[in-house]
Design an enzyme around this catalytic site. Structure first.
Site, PDB file in Angstrom:
ATOM      1  N   ASN A   9       0.861  -1.189   0.000  1.00 29.53           N
ATOM      2  CA  ASN A   9       0.000   0.000   0.000  1.00 29.53           C
ATOM      3  C   ASN A   9       0.896   1.238   0.000  1.00 29.53           C
ATOM      4  O   ASN A   9       1.503   1.559   1.010  1.00 29.53           O
ATOM      5  CB  ASN A   9      -0.885  -0.054   1.263  1.00 29.53           C
ATOM      6  CG  ASN A   9      -1.698   1.214   1.479  1.00 29.53           C
ATOM      7  OD1 ASN A   9      -1.811   2.047   0.584  1.00 29.53           O
ATOM      8  ND2 ASN A   9      -2.272   1.345   2.663  1.00 29.53           N
ATOM      9  N   LYS A  11       0.051   4.265  -0.207  1.00 30.42           N
ATOM     10  CA  LYS A  11      -0.600   5.438   0.418  1.00 30.42           C
ATOM     11  C   LYS A  11      -0.416   6.663  -0.481  1.00 30.42           C
ATOM     12  O   LYS A  11      -0.403   6.519  -1.701  1.00 30.42           O
ATOM     13  CB  LYS A  11      -0.071   5.636   1.839  1.00 30.42           C
ATOM     14  CG  LYS A  11      -0.164   4.349   2.664  1.00 30.42           C
ATOM     15  CD  LYS A  11       0.064   4.538   4.122  1.00 30.42           C
ATOM     16  CE  LYS A  11      -0.058   3.182   4.815  1.00 30.42           C
ATOM     17  NZ  LYS A  11       0.080   3.253   6.252  1.00 30.42           N
ATOM     18  N   HIS A  96      -9.498   0.846   5.683  1.00 30.88           N
ATOM     19  CA  HIS A  96      -8.157   1.076   6.251  1.00 30.88           C
ATOM     20  C   HIS A  96      -8.290   2.065   7.410  1.00 30.88           C
ATOM     21  O   HIS A  96      -9.075   3.013   7.339  1.00 30.88           O
ATOM     22  CB  HIS A  96      -7.217   1.617   5.170  1.00 30.88           C
ATOM     23  CG  HIS A  96      -5.792   1.661   5.618  1.00 30.88           C
ATOM     24  ND1 HIS A  96      -5.317   2.639   6.458  1.00 30.88           N
ATOM     25  CD2 HIS A  96      -4.753   0.811   5.392  1.00 30.88           C
ATOM     26  CE1 HIS A  96      -4.038   2.401   6.706  1.00 30.88           C
ATOM     27  NE2 HIS A  96      -3.675   1.293   6.074  1.00 30.88           N
ATOM     28  N   GLU A  98      -6.587   4.497   8.383  1.00 31.82           N
ATOM     29  CA  GLU A  98      -6.382   5.921   8.079  1.00 31.82           C
ATOM     30  C   GLU A  98      -7.646   6.536   7.506  1.00 31.82           C
ATOM     31  O   GLU A  98      -7.970   7.692   7.788  1.00 31.82           O
ATOM     32  CB  GLU A  98      -5.181   6.083   7.125  1.00 31.82           C
ATOM     33  CG  GLU A  98      -3.872   5.895   7.874  1.00 31.82           C
ATOM     34  CD  GLU A  98      -2.734   5.335   7.055  1.00 31.82           C
ATOM     35  OE1 GLU A  98      -2.790   5.381   5.807  1.00 31.82           O
ATOM     36  OE2 GLU A  98      -1.765   4.837   7.658  1.00 31.82           O
ATOM     37  N   GLU A 167      -4.707  -5.059  11.081  1.00 34.38           N
ATOM     38  CA  GLU A 167      -3.697  -4.007  11.194  1.00 34.38           C
ATOM     39  C   GLU A 167      -3.886  -3.246  12.498  1.00 34.38           C
ATOM     40  O   GLU A 167      -4.670  -2.297  12.559  1.00 34.38           O
ATOM     41  CB  GLU A 167      -3.833  -3.029  10.031  1.00 34.38           C
ATOM     42  CG  GLU A 167      -3.646  -3.656   8.672  1.00 34.38           C
ATOM     43  CD  GLU A 167      -3.163  -2.630   7.660  1.00 34.38           C
ATOM     44  OE1 GLU A 167      -2.070  -2.798   7.144  1.00 34.38           O
ATOM     45  OE2 GLU A 167      -3.873  -1.646   7.419  1.00 34.38           O
ATOM     46  N   GLY A 173       2.935   2.334  10.736  1.00 35.77           N
ATOM     47  CA  GLY A 173       3.844   3.454  10.505  1.00 35.77           C
ATOM     48  C   GLY A 173       4.612   3.884  11.742  1.00 35.77           C
ATOM     49  O   GLY A 173       5.245   4.929  11.744  1.00 35.77           O
ATOM     50  N   SER A 213       3.975  -2.033  10.305  1.00 33.45           N
ATOM     51  CA  SER A 213       5.439  -2.075  10.415  1.00 33.45           C
ATOM     52  C   SER A 213       6.027  -3.449  10.097  1.00 33.45           C
ATOM     53  O   SER A 213       6.984  -3.880  10.725  1.00 33.45           O
ATOM     54  CB  SER A 213       5.885  -1.595  11.799  1.00 33.45           C
ATOM     55  OG  SER A 213       5.454  -0.261  12.007  1.00 33.45           O
TER      56      SER A 213
HETATM   57  P1  PGA Z   1       3.113   0.321   7.663  1.00 34.37           P
HETATM   58  O1  PGA Z   1       1.624   0.490   7.086  1.00 34.37           O
HETATM   59  O2  PGA Z   1       3.677  -0.941   7.064  1.00 34.37           O
HETATM   60  O3  PGA Z   1       3.847   1.559   7.192  1.00 34.37           O
HETATM   61  O4  PGA Z   1       3.015   0.249   9.144  1.00 34.37           O
HETATM   62  C1  PGA Z   1       0.782  -0.617   6.920  1.00 34.37           C
HETATM   63  C2  PGA Z   1      -0.561  -0.170   6.368  1.00 34.37           C
HETATM   64  O5  PGA Z   1      -1.083   0.855   6.787  1.00 34.37           O
HETATM   65  O6  PGA Z   1      -1.131  -0.835   5.489  1.00 34.37           O
END
Ligand code: PGA
Length: 250
Positions: A9, A11, A96, A98, A167, A173, A213
């Site tokens: 992803n 983003k 997701h 976010e 997640e 992140g 992560s």
């Molecule tokens: P990340 O994000 O690997 O940067 O923690 C994962 C995601 O949001 O899909």
């Protein structure tokens, strides 16, 4: 069939040129993708068609980060599932964290997005995961349960088209990863819930990805767990070498 999947992803990252270069670099060193495995690139909307052309007829699949619930109409700034399909999109993220946080996406909206995607034959990647305070309070399974509840209204045929992604928000992140045992605990819990609401066959055949992560140094351990079928990768998907190392951990 329960597939093993790594999905990147991107983003809101990369210019169009950078995105194409990233896809090219991934393609150069991509290992043979075995039957029952899938590697998905999920670039921003602006890159879908260009990246889609690059990876057409390769073993990479194309995913989108979001879609609108309507097929078309006066929704300035939105992109429909039908449009995604027209540029060869195979998968789309739904729910997701976010988007749940910044765009206040509700369960009603998520349900409608799933239906819009089913109609176009695009596989939804449905995300769930608890906040740090829920992890600390020990309340995390209740939260996951609530987030999954809208899926129990789907038919078995619809559910069968889903990929799930666990997640934990505190791991996205942040550099802090759920341990392989923490991931396995929730993945097992999710699979048991699918069995309880549908049946064992469907539960056994559902792909459940871990995200948060995930990186080359921890992917192998996470993916070695019985109920972890691969990863949804954010930051580490922006470097071809890191992403490929994670793919090689499948
Ligand atoms: P990340 O994000 O690997 O940067 O923690 C994962 C995601 O949001 O899909």
């Amino acid at each position: 069939m329960r597939k093993k999947i790594v999905a990147g992803n991107w983003k809101m990252n990369t210019s169009f040129a950078e995105g194409k270069k990233l896809a090219e670099d991934i393609l150069v060193d991509l290992k043979n993708i075995n039957e029952g495995e899938d590697v998905i690139l999920i670039p921003p909307f602006t890159h879908l068609s260009g990246v889609g052309e690059l990876i057409n007829n390769t073993s990479l699949s194309l995913g989108a980060q979001n879609c609108h619930v309507a097929e078309k109409g006066a929704y300035t700034g939105e992109i429909s599932a039908k449009m995604l399909k027209s540029v060869g999109t195979n998968y789309c993220l739904v729910g997701h964290s976010e988007r749940r946080t910044y765009n206040k996406e509700t369960d009603e909206e998520l349900k409608a997005k799933l239906q819009a995607l089913f109609k176009e034959g695009i596989g939804p990647i449905f995300c769930c995961g608890e906040q740090l305070e829920d992890r600390k309070s020990g309340n995390y399974k209740t939260i996951i349960d609530q987030q999954l509840s809208l899926l129990w209204e789907l038919s078995k045929e619809e559910f069968n088209q889903l990929i799930l992604a666990y997640e934990p928000v505190w791991a996205i992140g942040t550099g802090e990863t759920a341990s392989a045992d923490q991931a396995q605990e929730i993945h097992k819990f999710i699979r048991a819930s699918i069995e309880a609401h549908f049946d064992k066959d469907l539960a056994d055949n559902t792909t459940i990805l871990y995200g948060g992560s995930c990186k080359p140094t921890n992917a192998e351990e996470l993916f070695s767990k019985e109920d972890v079928d691969g990863g949804l990768i954010g930051g580490a998907a922006l470097k071809a070498d890191d992403f490929l190392a994670i793919v090689n951990s499948l």
